[in-house]
Write a protein that holds these residues in place. Structure first.
Motif, PDB file in Angstrom:
ATOM      1  N   ASP A   4       0.839  -1.199   0.000  1.00  0.00           N
ATOM      2  CA  ASP A   4       0.000   0.000   0.000  1.00  0.00           C
ATOM      3  C   ASP A   4       0.875   1.249   0.000  1.00  0.00           C
ATOM      4  O   ASP A   4       0.929   1.979   0.992  1.00  0.00           O
ATOM      5  N   HIS A  11     -11.181   2.243  -5.741  1.00  0.00           N
ATOM      6  CA  HIS A  11     -11.762   0.931  -5.513  1.00  0.00           C
ATOM      7  C   HIS A  11     -12.987   0.870  -6.392  1.00  0.00           C
ATOM      8  O   HIS A  11     -13.872   1.717  -6.277  1.00  0.00           O
ATOM      9  N   ASP A  64     -10.517  -6.823  -2.341  1.00  0.00           N
ATOM     10  CA  ASP A  64     -10.004  -6.068  -1.200  1.00  0.00           C
ATOM     11  C   ASP A  64      -9.909  -7.033  -0.009  1.00  0.00           C
ATOM     12  O   ASP A  64     -10.197  -8.230  -0.125  1.00  0.00           O
TER      13      ASP A  64
HETATM   14  C1  BGC Z   1      -8.172  -1.076   1.718  1.00  0.00           C
HETATM   15  C2  BGC Z   1      -7.365  -1.049   0.420  1.00  0.00           C
HETATM   16  C3  BGC Z   1      -5.980  -1.572   0.673  1.00  0.00           C
HETATM   17  C4  BGC Z   1      -6.086  -2.955   1.272  1.00  0.00           C
HETATM   18  C5  BGC Z   1      -4.760  -3.641   1.486  1.00  0.00           C
HETATM   19  C6  BGC Z   1      -8.071  -2.395   2.443  1.00  0.00           C
HETATM   20  O1  BGC Z   1      -8.608  -2.333   3.722  1.00  0.00           O
HETATM   21  O2  BGC Z   1      -9.512  -0.782   1.415  1.00  0.00           O
HETATM   22  O3  BGC Z   1      -7.328   0.258  -0.098  1.00  0.00           O
HETATM   23  O4  BGC Z   1      -5.238  -1.554  -0.522  1.00  0.00           O
HETATM   24  O5  BGC Z   1      -6.752  -2.865   2.513  1.00  0.00           O
HETATM   25  O6  BGC Z   1      -4.088  -3.149   2.573  1.00  0.00           O
END
Ligand code: BGC
Length: 577
Positions: free
Chosen positions: A91, A193, A271
């Motif tokens: 991330d 998303h 996700d």
């Molecule tokens: C988030 C995503 C993120 C993913 C991985 C999720 O809770 O919505 O944006 O990329 O976690 O960490």
């Protein structure tokens, strides 16, 4: 010509797919964490296709340690029968923000304020390089949401409420991340998303979007089209539902629209724990290709899909489609030839050249909302400056969520400069720091008051969520800082650190100058460079700025604008001195 037309890659993908067992195929669709119990064993025994890193534990102390951890896992993958390399995803949403010491850029909302596509491309190419330097070849960025309710806790992850601006910066962002893709300094990007994340009713993270599919296509699809045109490697599906249907299971939008109509030939990734949360095999049938099978989901996912194929509730052709997409990206990234990160990149993490670009982004992202009697730029004759507020002296607070931790940090972190440090460096006046406005420095010529939100990510930032007591206004303490100094007749310059526009109408009224600085990342010095006149303000509002809480009734935003509501400042507003 679209890269997908690369005939050689397609031939290699087909040839490899033919050799694969069902277990190996399902393995490619599985994503686990690097510290998962027995991750090393799972990579070989369960044929894992990708690894995710987000919130700790970290893979090691130094960047080289991180690389080593991933090299070890990669070697395991290469030792399997078919030797298919792993993808390593992170991330990295405003720089490689999971690694302390990396260059941290303003969050996307600040980049939206710069409107500068060349700069955004430079930023994402640096992020790609610093991500590669810590062992990753895939980032879960950019967020291309078009938020229209500031109550949503992820407004700052998106560029703007303007579709055009979002499209422009999406293009730049994907270009910067992916470059030629096979280069060892670039990474695969993810548009997220999909879709409606920022358009849920009342701005609830993962809530329901009551827009129709037609409205979704007309209003929110454009940045995805742009990303697909730029050959983006992945798209992440959203937590939200669309008129009650989970987006993870929305076959019409994922398979028919994104993969079909829009011709997206990359990977659709779920996700967090998408499989167990949103309908198990239904989401595979809807078109999800990689599953974040984390925190205990792996076994259920792998067994469930296998059973699905064996009982004909999932067509083998669906599994083959998913695996082809994954292999295609692995070939495009050049992973079969160069599966390991480049150790020489480690020395590039957080270098001055990168920080200077981040500083430029800070300067260009600042939006001047008010400048009464030209109090800015600060005069060289200023004798005494008092700086107020805990946000002035904390690189954690100035950076927001997704900084070192998922929920960010309130502490200073390695390599960063605070706003106060920048002011001290650039000022010829005496600078004193009055953290909580209790020291009565009323003899100062100027009070620079730094106030704003504390860091948050996802639903922790939703206004009205049970996890927090956040408001769209400043805290009473912060309101007081401004009031105390302005009532004493000290000229006040307010710097607002926030992930979204807040209701600050009466604070703007009583202050002399007011600046929206968003969540600026590691280079706090950029603020001083503009305050002291080395550079003029350039930033323009990426969101219309509301006047009152009343404006938030129901929906809020330009496309959904209730014409009876006039913003305090319109989209695109921003003064110069
Ligand atoms: C988030 C995503 C993120 C993913 C991985 C999720 O809770 O919505 O944006 O990329 O976690 O960490």
């Amino acid at each position: 010509m679209k890269v997908s037309n690369d005939v050689q890659i397609e031939q290699k993908v087909d040839a490899l797919l033919k050799l694969m067992t069902l277990e190996e195929k399902i393995g490619q669709m599985s994503q686990i964490r690097h510290f998962e119990v027995a991750a090393d064993v799972l990579v070989t025994e369960k044929f894992i296709g990708s690894i995710i890193h987000t919130q700790g534990p970290n893979p090691g102390k130094t960047a080289l340690d991180w690389q080593k951890r991933f090299v070890k896992l990669q070697k395991k993958a290469l030792s399997t029968r078919l030797g298919i390399p792993l993808l390593f995803a992170v991330d990295a949403v405003h720089g490689q923000n999971t690694f302390e010491g990396a260059t941290i850029f303003p969050h996307n909302i600040g980049l939206g304020a710069t409107g500068n596509e060349k700069l955004v491309e430079e930023i994402t190419s640096i992020t790609a390089l610093e991500s590669q330097a810590t062992g990753f070849n895939w980032v879960f960025s950019p967020c291309v949401a078009i938020p229209f309710n500031e109550k949503w806790g992820r407004v700052y992850e998106a560029f703007s409420e303007s579709t055009e601006l979002t499209e422009k910066l999406t293009r730049a962002s994907v270009k910067g991340y992916q470059g030629s893709l096979s280069d060892s300094k670039t990474v695969m990007a993810t548009a997220k998303h999909f879709i409606g994340d920022g358009a849920t009713d009342f701005g609830v993270e993962g809530g329901n979007t009551s827009l129709s599919s037609k409205e979704i296509k007309e209003r929110l699809l454009a940045p995805y089209r742009t990303a697909v045109k730029e050959n983006i490697g992945a798209v992440m599906v959203s937590f939200n539902t669309l008129s009650g249907i989970s987006m993870h299971a929305h076959k019409a939008l994922i398979t028919d629209t994104l993969k079909g109509e829009m011709d997206f030939d990359g990977i659709v990734v779920s996700d967090w724990k998408g499989y167990s949360r949103f309908g198990e095999n239904e989401i595979i049938n809807a078109g999800v290709d990689i599953i974040m099978a984390v925190d205990g989901d792996l076994e259920d996912f792998q067994k469930g899909v296998k059973r699905g194929v064996e009982t004909d509730t999932i067509a083998l052709s669906r599994i083959d489609d998913a695996v082809k997409r994954i292999l295609r990206q692995k070939f495009r990234l050049g992973l079969f030839k160069n599966p390991f990160p480049d150790a020489a990149l480690v020395s590039k993490i957080g270098v001055n050249e990168h920080r200077n670009i981040a500083k430029q982004a800070v300067r260009e992202s600042l939006v001047l909302l008010k400048n009464k009697n030209k109090v800015l730029p600060l005069s060289k004759d200023t004798k005494k400056i008092v700086v107020i507020g805990e946000h002035a002296n904390s690189s954690g607070l100035q950076s927001g969520g997704w900084t070192l931790n998922w929920q960010g940090t309130k502490d200073n972190y390695k390599g960063a400069t605070t706003i106060l440090e920048g002011i001290e460096k650039h000022s010829t006046a005496t600078v004193v720091y009055d953290k909580d406005a209790t020291q009565n420095h009323f003899d100062a010529d100027i009070a620079i008051i730094v106030v704003g939100e504390t860091p948050y990510a996802e639903f922790f930032g939703d206004i009205g969520h049970e996890s927090n007591t956040r408001k769209l206004t400043l805290t009473e303490e912060h309101q007081k800082y401004i009031k105390i100094y302005s009532e004493k007749g000290v000229k006040t310059v307010v710097v607002l650190v926030s992930g979204r526009p807040l209701i600050v109408t009466s604070q703007i009224e009583i202050s002399d100058a007011f600046i929206a600085s968003w969540l600026l990342g590691s280079e706090g010095e950029g603020v001083a460079e503009v305050l002291f006149g080395d550079f003029n303000f350039k930033g323009k509002l990426p969101h219309s700025w509301p006047t009152s809480i009343e404006d938030y009734k129901g929906k809020y935003g330009p496309n959904f604008w209730d014409n009876s509501i006039k913003p305090l400042y319109p989209l695109g507003y921003g003064l110069k001195y």
